[in-house]
Design a protein around this motif. Sequence first.
Motif: not given
Length: 135
Positions: A95-101, A120-122
Amino acid sequence: MSRTNSHKISVCISCKHKGTACQPGYELIAKLREAIDSAGDAIPEDFEISGVACMAGCDRPCTVGYHSSRKATYLFGDIDPDTDIEDLVSFARQYAHLHDGWCSSFDRPGKLKKSTLARVPASLITLEPNTERMQ
């Protein structure tokens, strides 16, 4: 890379195993904090880990959420503090590496592939005027 507390893991402290007074959230928080701390630089960001009163996953204790600014939020259920810590730490690293999660269920580690309650989308706030309404 400087470490920040922009990533959060929330653990339900109200969840109970049916028919018992057992609240696994407290144990899960302690074990997860220890495991995240032990991972050290393997996780490029700090994760604030805290208990919350309820995340409406009562039928699937224990419920855990991952969230960060401008990233998708994840809610996982059926998390066991005795068997699922490694999967939670692996997901924190991912998760830390995913730019948009955003990731698919196939990309999530171990049990988290099948225990997702929600993604849930940002939230994005648009500042562009709606010209159709202005006419």
